[in-house]
Design a protein around this motif. Sequence first.
Motif, PDB file in Angstrom:
ATOM      1  N   ARG A   1      85.444  30.172  17.345  1.00 27.47           N
ATOM      2  CA  ARG A   1      86.030  31.355  17.771  1.00 27.47           C
ATOM      3  C   ARG A   1      85.360  31.955  19.107  1.00 27.47           C
ATOM      4  NH1 ARG A   1      86.354  36.515  17.967  1.00 27.47           N
ATOM      5  NH2 ARG A   1      84.471  36.824  16.886  1.00 27.47           N
ATOM      6  N   ARG A   2      83.944  32.148  18.855  1.00 28.92           N
ATOM      7  CA  ARG A   2      83.259  32.523  19.842  1.00 28.92           C
ATOM      8  C   ARG A   2      83.081  31.591  21.146  1.00 28.92           C
ATOM      9  NH1 ARG A   2      78.297  36.176  17.413  1.00 28.92           N
ATOM     10  NH2 ARG A   2      79.318  37.242  15.980  1.00 28.92           N
ATOM     11  N   GLU A   3      82.853  30.428  21.143  1.00 27.61           N
ATOM     12  CA  GLU A   3      82.736  29.611  21.959  1.00 27.61           C
ATOM     13  C   GLU A   3      84.066  29.555  22.916  1.00 27.61           C
ATOM     14  OE1 GLU A   3      81.098  27.201  24.610  1.00 27.61           O
ATOM     15  OE2 GLU A   3      79.942  28.080  22.830  1.00 27.61           O
ATOM     16  N   CYS A   4      85.267  29.606  21.913  1.00 22.54           N
ATOM     17  CA  CYS A   4      86.576  29.749  22.805  1.00 22.54           C
ATOM     18  C   CYS A   4      86.631  30.906  23.593  1.00 22.54           C
ATOM     19  CB  CYS A   4      87.731  29.509  21.541  1.00 22.54           C
ATOM     20  SG  CYS A   4      89.380  29.486  22.520  1.00 22.54           S
ATOM     21  N   LYS A   5      86.150  31.939  23.146  1.00 27.95           N
ATOM     22  CA  LYS A   5      86.491  33.180  23.583  1.00 27.95           C
ATOM     23  C   LYS A   5      85.540  33.345  25.014  1.00 27.95           C
ATOM     24  CE  LYS A   5      86.039  38.009  22.900  1.00 27.95           C
ATOM     25  NZ  LYS A   5      85.651  39.224  21.769  1.00 27.95           N
ATOM     26  N   ARG A   6      84.066  32.636  24.625  1.00 36.33           N
ATOM     27  CA  ARG A   6      83.403  32.704  25.829  1.00 36.33           C
ATOM     28  C   ARG A   6      84.066  31.815  26.877  1.00 36.33           C
ATOM     29  NH1 ARG A   6      79.434  29.076  27.668  1.00 36.33           N
ATOM     30  NH2 ARG A   6      77.617  30.298  28.665  1.00 36.33           N
TER      31      ARG A   6
ATOM     32  N   LEU B   1      84.828  33.183  31.048  1.00 37.54           N
ATOM     33  CA  LEU B   1      84.022  32.449  32.079  1.00 37.54           C
ATOM     34  C   LEU B   1      85.311  31.839  33.152  1.00 37.54           C
ATOM     35  CD1 LEU B   1      81.299  30.357  30.173  1.00 37.54           C
ATOM     36  CD2 LEU B   1      81.188  32.182  31.963  1.00 37.54           C
ATOM     37  N   LYS B   2      86.430  31.235  32.477  1.00 40.33           N
ATOM     38  CA  LYS B   2      87.594  30.824  33.413  1.00 40.33           C
ATOM     39  C   LYS B   2      88.128  32.070  34.185  1.00 40.33           C
ATOM     40  CE  LYS B   2      88.919  26.982  30.325  1.00 40.33           C
ATOM     41  NZ  LYS B   2      90.114  26.354  29.796  1.00 40.33           N
ATOM     42  N   LEU B   3      88.339  33.361  33.560  1.00 40.84           N
ATOM     43  CA  LEU B   3      88.890  34.362  34.102  1.00 40.84           C
ATOM     44  C   LEU B   3      87.985  35.015  35.080  1.00 40.84           C
ATOM     45  CD1 LEU B   3      91.316  36.428  33.878  1.00 40.84           C
ATOM     46  CD2 LEU B   3      89.915  37.488  32.175  1.00 40.84           C
ATOM     47  N   ARG B   4      86.534  34.979  34.832  1.00 39.14           N
ATOM     48  CA  ARG B   4      85.477  35.337  35.772  1.00 39.14           C
ATOM     49  C   ARG B   4      85.919  34.656  37.151  1.00 39.14           C
ATOM     50  NH1 ARG B   4      79.350  34.762  34.811  1.00 39.14           N
ATOM     51  NH2 ARG B   4      78.574  35.743  37.047  1.00 39.14           N
ATOM     52  N   LYS B   5      86.008  33.442  36.528  1.00 38.64           N
ATOM     53  CA  LYS B   5      85.929  32.391  38.132  1.00 38.64           C
ATOM     54  C   LYS B   5      87.283  32.779  38.869  1.00 38.64           C
ATOM     55  CE  LYS B   5      85.644  27.698  39.183  1.00 38.64           C
ATOM     56  NZ  LYS B   5      86.036  26.168  38.614  1.00 38.64           N
ATOM     57  N   ARG B   6      88.241  32.758  38.342  1.00 38.86           N
ATOM     58  CA  ARG B   6      89.334  33.084  38.860  1.00 38.86           C
ATOM     59  C   ARG B   6      89.156  34.380  39.822  1.00 38.86           C
ATOM     60  NH1 ARG B   6      94.524  32.808  35.197  1.00 38.86           N
ATOM     61  NH2 ARG B   6      94.342  35.207  35.276  1.00 38.86           N
ATOM     62  N   TYR B   7      88.636  35.380  39.026  1.00 38.79           N
ATOM     63  CA  TYR B   7      88.773  36.808  39.668  1.00 38.79           C
ATOM     64  C   TYR B   7      87.622  36.505  40.973  1.00 38.79           C
ATOM     65  CZ  TYR B   7      91.233  39.276  36.351  1.00 38.79           C
ATOM     66  OH  TYR B   7      92.310  39.693  35.128  1.00 38.79           O
TER      67      TYR B   7
END
Length: 79
Positions: A59-64, A68-74
Motif C-alpha cells: 500500500r505504501r509503495e503504491c501511494k508513493r 511521484l507521478k503526480l509530482r512529475k505531472r505538476y
Amino acid sequence: MDPSPAPPAPWLPKDGDKWELRHDDDGFTYKILKRLRLSDTPAPPPSSTADPEAREKNRRECKRNTLLKLRKRYQEEIR
C-alpha cells in the motif's frame, strides 16, 4: 474489387451494452451508456495467506508511486 467494411466506431453502442436514463435540472431526459463502476466488478477474494506487513508495504509503495507521478505531472505543468 469489393472494399472491406469499416470497423465500427468505438463510441457506438454494441448489442450487449446497457443504457441508463439521465434527468437534467433543466427538465431534459436522455439515454447514456451505463459505465462500469467499481462496485459492479467482482472483488478478488481476500488472500488468507497475505501477510499484513506485506499488504502495508504494498500500500505504501503504491501511494508513493502515485505521489511521484503526480509530482512529475505538476512539475511539467509548471515548466
